[in-house]
Scaffold this active site. Structure first.
Site, PDB file in Angstrom:
ATOM      1  N   ASP A 106       0.453   3.673   1.850  1.00  0.00           N
ATOM      2  CA  ASP A 106       0.409   4.168   3.236  1.00  0.00           C
ATOM      3  C   ASP A 106       1.823   4.464   3.757  1.00  0.00           C
ATOM      4  O   ASP A 106       2.718   3.619   3.677  1.00  0.00           O
ATOM      5  CB  ASP A 106      -0.260   3.094   4.111  1.00  0.00           C
TER       6      ASP A 106
ATOM      7  N   CYS B  14       0.853  -1.185   0.000  1.00  0.00           N
ATOM      8  CA  CYS B  14       0.000   0.000   0.000  1.00  0.00           C
ATOM      9  C   CYS B  14       0.896   1.244   0.000  1.00  0.00           C
ATOM     10  O   CYS B  14       2.038   1.210   0.457  1.00  0.00           O
ATOM     11  CB  CYS B  14      -0.883  -0.030   1.242  1.00  0.00           C
TER      12      CYS B  14
ATOM     13  N   HIS C  62      -1.903  -4.391   5.094  1.00  0.00           N
ATOM     14  CA  HIS C  62      -1.514  -3.931   6.431  1.00  0.00           C
ATOM     15  C   HIS C  62      -2.726  -3.560   7.282  1.00  0.00           C
ATOM     16  O   HIS C  62      -3.808  -3.291   6.746  1.00  0.00           O
ATOM     17  CB  HIS C  62      -0.566  -2.729   6.320  1.00  0.00           C
TER      18      HIS C  62
ATOM     19  N   CYS D  34      -5.691  -0.044   7.298  1.00  0.00           N
ATOM     20  CA  CYS D  34      -5.607   0.508   5.929  1.00  0.00           C
ATOM     21  C   CYS D  34      -6.808   1.432   5.683  1.00  0.00           C
ATOM     22  O   CYS D  34      -7.957   0.992   5.705  1.00  0.00           O
ATOM     23  CB  CYS D  34      -5.573  -0.621   4.906  1.00  0.00           C
TER      24      CYS D  34
ATOM     25  N   ARG E 247       3.030   4.558   6.561  1.00  0.00           N
ATOM     26  CA  ARG E 247       3.507   3.787   7.718  1.00  0.00           C
ATOM     27  C   ARG E 247       4.047   2.416   7.325  1.00  0.00           C
ATOM     28  O   ARG E 247       4.604   1.690   8.161  1.00  0.00           O
ATOM     29  CB  ARG E 247       2.371   3.621   8.731  1.00  0.00           C
TER      30      ARG E 247
HETATM   31 ZN   LIG Z   1      -3.283   0.885   3.128  1.00  0.00          ZN
END
Ligand SMILES: [Zn+2]
Length: 201
Positions: A41, A39, A99, A102, A43
């Site tokens: 993302d 992703c 993850h 999300c 993090r």
């Molecule tokens: Zn995500």
């Protein structure tokens, strides 16, 4: 932006000189063994959670780590990245890593206003099969179940890409589904039914 500039200065001063040999080799060599799809993302940091060095992971990041199924004739950046990694770089493994927490998967579970976020809503249609799989297994509405089924659905989509299908038939590539838990640092590997087991303890 100032943080980024200071980071570049630290990299030039502290990190680069300590790995001169590696970077000299990488200047003319690109042979990653793994295609890692995660992703976008902020993090989720593939190199950090796998403790990989530069040059070891070929990374594709998309919202929700979605891999659209192969669509002949379309100018698809994700498909191009997959084809290059498999057919040119000869990666031996492909990881699709979902993850916890999300945001986009939560939007898929809760529903999203397409008028407010038309591009996001359109992209998340690629998770329709993930939602259907989650409903079928009785986990509808549970983001964790959706994240798991979404990884399995993307592994299935990967296999529709001719380069991946060819490599799978020749047993030169292996597909893996992972889930990374942000709060605990745990990484789980999914079996074909979506059952997770800890990758490392
Ligand atoms: Zn995500």
């Amino acid at each position: 932006m100032q943080d980024l500039e200071q980071g570049v200065a630290r990299f030039r001063r502290d990190v680069f000189p300590a790995k001169t040999e590696l970077f000299t080799r990488l200047a003319t060599t690109h042979r990653p063994a793994t295609l890692f799809i995660s992703c976008s993302d902020a993090r989720v940091v593939p190199e950090l959670i796998t403790q990989s060095e530069p040059g070891e992971l070929f990374v594709i990041r998309t919202a929700c780590n979605l891999v659209p199924a192969y669509a002949p004739g379309s100018a698809d950046g994700v498909a191009a990245g997959i084809e290059y990694a498999v057919a040119v770089l000869d990666v031996s493994d492909i990881v699709v890593c979902g993850h916890s927490g999300c945001g986009a998967m939560t939007a898929v579970a809760d529903g999203l206003d397409p008028a407010a976020l038309p591009a996001v809503a359109g992209w998340l249609r690629h998770a329709d099969a993930s939602r259907a799989r989650t409903t079928a297994e009785g986990g509808a509405g549970t983001v964790a179940a959706l994240v798991r089924q979404n990884v399995l659905a993307q592994l299935a989509n990967l296999a529709t890409h001719p380069s991946v299908a060819r490599a799978l038939a020749g047993e030169t590539v292996a597909l893996h589904g992972w889930i990374y838990d942000i709060g605990t640092g745990t990484v789980e590997e999914l079996d074909a039914t979506g059952r997770p087991s800890a990758l490392a303890v």
